[in-house]
Motif scaffolding. Structure first.
Motif, PDB file in Angstrom:
ATOM      1  N   GLU A  42      -5.564   4.308   0.905  1.00  0.00           N
ATOM      2  CA  GLU A  42      -5.010   4.132   2.251  1.00  0.00           C
ATOM      3  C   GLU A  42      -4.361   5.396   2.800  1.00  0.00           C
ATOM      4  OE1 GLU A  42      -5.748   1.563   3.838  1.00  0.00           O
ATOM      5  OE2 GLU A  42      -6.477   0.318   2.174  1.00  0.00           O
ATOM      6  N   ARG A  50      -3.765   7.489   7.064  1.00  0.00           N
ATOM      7  CA  ARG A  50      -3.611   6.587   8.210  1.00  0.00           C
ATOM      8  C   ARG A  50      -2.169   6.516   8.706  1.00  0.00           C
ATOM      9  NH1 ARG A  50      -5.987   1.104   6.596  1.00  0.00           N
ATOM     10  NH2 ARG A  50      -5.080   0.484   8.575  1.00  0.00           N
ATOM     11  N   VAL A 104       0.803  -1.222   0.000  1.00  0.00           N
ATOM     12  CA  VAL A 104       0.000   0.000   0.000  1.00  0.00           C
ATOM     13  C   VAL A 104       0.838   1.274   0.000  1.00  0.00           C
ATOM     14  CG1 VAL A 104      -2.017  -1.072   1.068  1.00  0.00           C
ATOM     15  CG2 VAL A 104      -0.200  -0.146   2.523  1.00  0.00           C
TER      16      VAL A 104
END
Length: 282
Positions: free
Chosen positions: A209, A212, A186
């Motif tokens: 993603e 985060r 990711v």
């Protein structure tokens, strides 16, 4: 000792990445490169000699780039206005039809100072792997292509990269690291350590993603490596829309910007649109 602006400018000027499989196009005072076709921009003008007339250098470089272009495939060259000469180079490129492509913040962190506050450590579900095997290296290239554009290299090219990567990592020269959620890559980022400067590059997080803390996680991993191999300064050229704000928040100091321009190759170089020739003045 805290890096001065002159230290950062010199380190930024020395940082011109030329991959092993790129082809240098011969010229005086400029450095066009022909990258492999899987790069987003196969033709780039990566540096200019600031001691020569900028307009003439740009014309010379565009003539060489047009000779390298594949009709119908490569229709533009990406030209960089580097720190310290950005305005003069930008003016010459804009006069020749250039369009702003990307803006990077040139930022530095004193690695002898207090460690930056990178927030919470990554959750246990995030796994980091350095690209010392083919599978991880392919994942790194795939993340980069998804975020930055272009495609991925062939398997033989990846294998050639991996053949060097383990030795480089062990020797303190740097490498690339990939973040995984489960088995899914990711995020990816790299660094190269040269003369005490940790050049941080390629920080990419897939769109689904973001937010985060994955970029900060990869930043922390690279800074730990840099400190372990005696780097005194971390240097990054971060995108102003994405990584730039994060880097400022954790303590990187901005020292100016570098900008790239996409210049069309369908018309002869020169601000008037007239046929150009090497050395022609604007």
């Amino acid at each position: 000792m805290t890096p001065t602006h002159e230290d950062v400018a010199a380190a930024a000027a020395a940082w011109v990445w030329v991959p092993d499989n790129a082809r240098r196009i011969r010229g005086e005072g400029w450095q066009p490169l022909r990258f492999p076709d899987w790069f987003e921009h196969p033709l780039e003008l990566v540096s200019l000699d600031p001691d020569r007339d900028v307009a003439a250098l740009v014309d010379d470089a565009l003539v060489a780039a047009r000779a390298e272009a594949v009709p119908g495939v490569v229709e533009q060259v990406v030209c960089w206005a580097r720190l310290g000469a950005a305005d003069a180079v930008a003016d010459a490129l804009l006069a020749r039809g250039g369009v702003l492509d990307e803006t990077l913040d040139v930022m530095a962190l004193d690695l002898a100072g207090p460690p930056p506050d990178l927030g919470q450590p990554p959750s246990a579900e995030v796994e980091l792997r350095w690209t010392v095997d083919v599978a991880t290296a392919r994942d790194s290239f795939a993340v980069g292509a998804e975020v930055f554009g272009g495609s991925t290299p062939s398997l033989p090219e990846v294998e050639a990269y991996v053949a060097r990567a383990g030795d480089d990592l062990a020797a303190g020269a740097g490498g690339a690291v990939v973040a995984y959620l489960g088995d899914r890559p990711v995020a990816s980022a790299g660094l190269t350590v040269v003369d005490g400067v940790a050049r941080l590059w390629g920080g990419a997080v897939v769109a689904s993603e973001r937010g985060r803390g994955l970029y900060r996680t990869l930043l922390a991993e690279r800074l730990v490596y840099a400190l372990a191999h005696d780097a005194r300064m971390a240097l990054v050229k971060g995108r102003v829309e994405t990584s730039g704000p994060i880097l400022r928040r954790v303590g990187f100091v901005p020292h100016g910007q570098e900008r790239s321009y996409a210049v069309p190759l369908t018309a002869p170089p020169g601000p008037s649109g007239a046929a150009g020739a090497p050395g022609a003045r604007a």
